[in-house]
Design a protein around this motif. Structure first.
Motif, PDB file in Angstrom:
ATOM      1  N   ALA A  19       0.828  -1.206   0.000  1.00 22.49           N
ATOM      2  CA  ALA A  19       0.000   0.000   0.000  1.00 22.49           C
ATOM      3  C   ALA A  19       0.859   1.251   0.000  1.00 22.49           C
ATOM      4  N   GLU A  20       1.970   1.199   0.737  1.00 30.26           N
ATOM      5  CA  GLU A  20       2.868   2.353   0.774  1.00 30.26           C
ATOM      6  C   GLU A  20       3.514   2.571  -0.584  1.00 30.26           C
ATOM      7  N   ARG A  23       0.974   4.172  -2.828  1.00 27.26           N
ATOM      8  CA  ARG A  23       0.786   5.589  -2.505  1.00 27.26           C
ATOM      9  C   ARG A  23       1.904   6.435  -3.086  1.00 27.26           C
ATOM     10  N   ARG A  24       3.155   5.971  -2.934  1.00 27.37           N
ATOM     11  CA  ARG A  24       4.289   6.733  -3.465  1.00 27.37           C
ATOM     12  C   ARG A  24       4.239   6.801  -4.987  1.00 27.37           C
ATOM     13  N   THR A  25       3.843   5.709  -5.626  1.00 28.24           N
ATOM     14  CA  THR A  25       3.724   5.712  -7.088  1.00 28.24           C
ATOM     15  C   THR A  25       2.677   6.718  -7.540  1.00 28.24           C
ATOM     16  N   ARG A  26       1.545   6.712  -6.874  1.00 34.38           N
ATOM     17  CA  ARG A  26       0.480   7.658  -7.216  1.00 34.38           C
ATOM     18  C   ARG A  26       0.960   9.098  -7.065  1.00 34.38           C
ATOM     19  N   GLU A  27       1.665   9.383  -5.981  1.00 31.85           N
ATOM     20  CA  GLU A  27       2.170  10.734  -5.744  1.00 31.85           C
ATOM     21  C   GLU A  27       3.166  11.148  -6.825  1.00 31.85           C
ATOM     22  N   LYS A  28       4.028  10.230  -7.251  1.00 31.41           N
ATOM     23  CA  LYS A  28       4.996  10.545  -8.303  1.00 31.41           C
ATOM     24  C   LYS A  28       4.303  10.864  -9.617  1.00 31.41           C
ATOM     25  N   ILE A  29       3.271  10.089  -9.934  1.00 29.63           N
ATOM     26  CA  ILE A  29       2.539  10.313 -11.183  1.00 29.63           C
ATOM     27  C   ILE A  29       1.834  11.670 -11.143  1.00 29.63           C
ATOM     28  N   VAL A  30       1.191  11.974 -10.034  1.00 35.38           N
ATOM     29  CA  VAL A  30       0.470  13.239  -9.911  1.00 35.38           C
ATOM     30  C   VAL A  30       1.432  14.422  -9.995  1.00 35.38           C
TER      31      VAL A  30
END
Length: 230
Positions: A19-20, A23-30
């Motif tokens: 899950a962590e 979350r980090r992947t999503r933040e990088k993409i955004v």
């Protein structure tokens, strides 16, 4: 989260590494998408470019967001919130703390501090939102004008404000909400900070002074009100 036995035999929650990572992947993409959208525009940016900037496969971008519209909405929502947590503005700690201030002047001071942070993130992408909405009706539909979410937030702040002992006599919720909505608009922030070169701190000081004058009783009147209630 996984549950394991601690040294004392009690159950201990262990962070979910998957899950962590998600979350980090999503933040990088955004973050990558925001940079590219601002630099190139919504229409000119491809998801492949976003993936390259974020250092992930383009399939990952599609898996997380499905399409560019959904990614764009997440960029805007994250800019407003300041993080990826799905917590509405009115449920944020800073907003609740501001509304809990015992005086109108104190609420305005705390409210302006929180709003300045939001506008610093959102105002630079306002032209981007307008341009994307003008070319893609589905994007425009993601942020309906009625009711305006920004007005809803300011109306909630106004409801708390008019209950304070130092609010200016005759001010009702509608007038307070209109003043908050107008003076704290992204357009006005852009005019002062980006067009006229004010610092965000200078804008905050001006907006607080203007709203305090409009919404709070003067010091002498406030002191008389306090004395009358003691």
């Amino acid at each position: 989260m996984d549950v394991v036995k601690g040294s004392d035999g009690q159950n201990v929650k262990r962070p979910d590494k998957r899950a962590e990572r998600s979350r980090r992947t999503r933040e990088k993409i955004v973050a990558a998408a925001r940079d590219l959208f601002v630099a190139q525009g919504y229409g000119a940016t491809s998801l492949q470019e976003v993936a390259d900037r974020a250092g992930v496969a383009v399939q990952t971008v599609y898996f997380v967001f499905r399409n560019k519209r959904a990614l764009f909405k997440d960029v805007v929502d994250t800019s407003i919130a300041g993080d990826t947590e799905p917590i509405a503005t009115m449920d944020r700690d800073w907003f609740r703390a501001a509304c809990a201030e015992p005086t109108a002047a104190g609420q305005l001071r705390a409210h302006l501090r929180g709003v300045r942070d939001i506008l610093g993130r959102v105002a630079p992408i306002m032209p981007l939102i307008a341009a994307a909405a003008a070319t893609d009706p589905e994007i425009a539909a993601q942020w309906p004008a009625d009711p305006d979410p920004r007005y809803t937030v300011q109306h909630a702040a106004a409801e708390a404000l008019i209950s304070k002992p130092d609010v200016r006599p005759g001010i009702d919720t509608a007038r307070a909400a209109d003043l908050l909505y107008g003076l704290l608009s992204p357009e006005l922030y852009l005019l002062f900070v980006h067009n006229r070169g004010w610092s965000p701190e200078a804008w905050e000081e001006w907006a607080r002074a203007a709203l305090t004058t409009a919404l709070c009783a003067d010091r002498e009147a406030h002191q008389g009100l306090v004395n009358s209630r003691t």
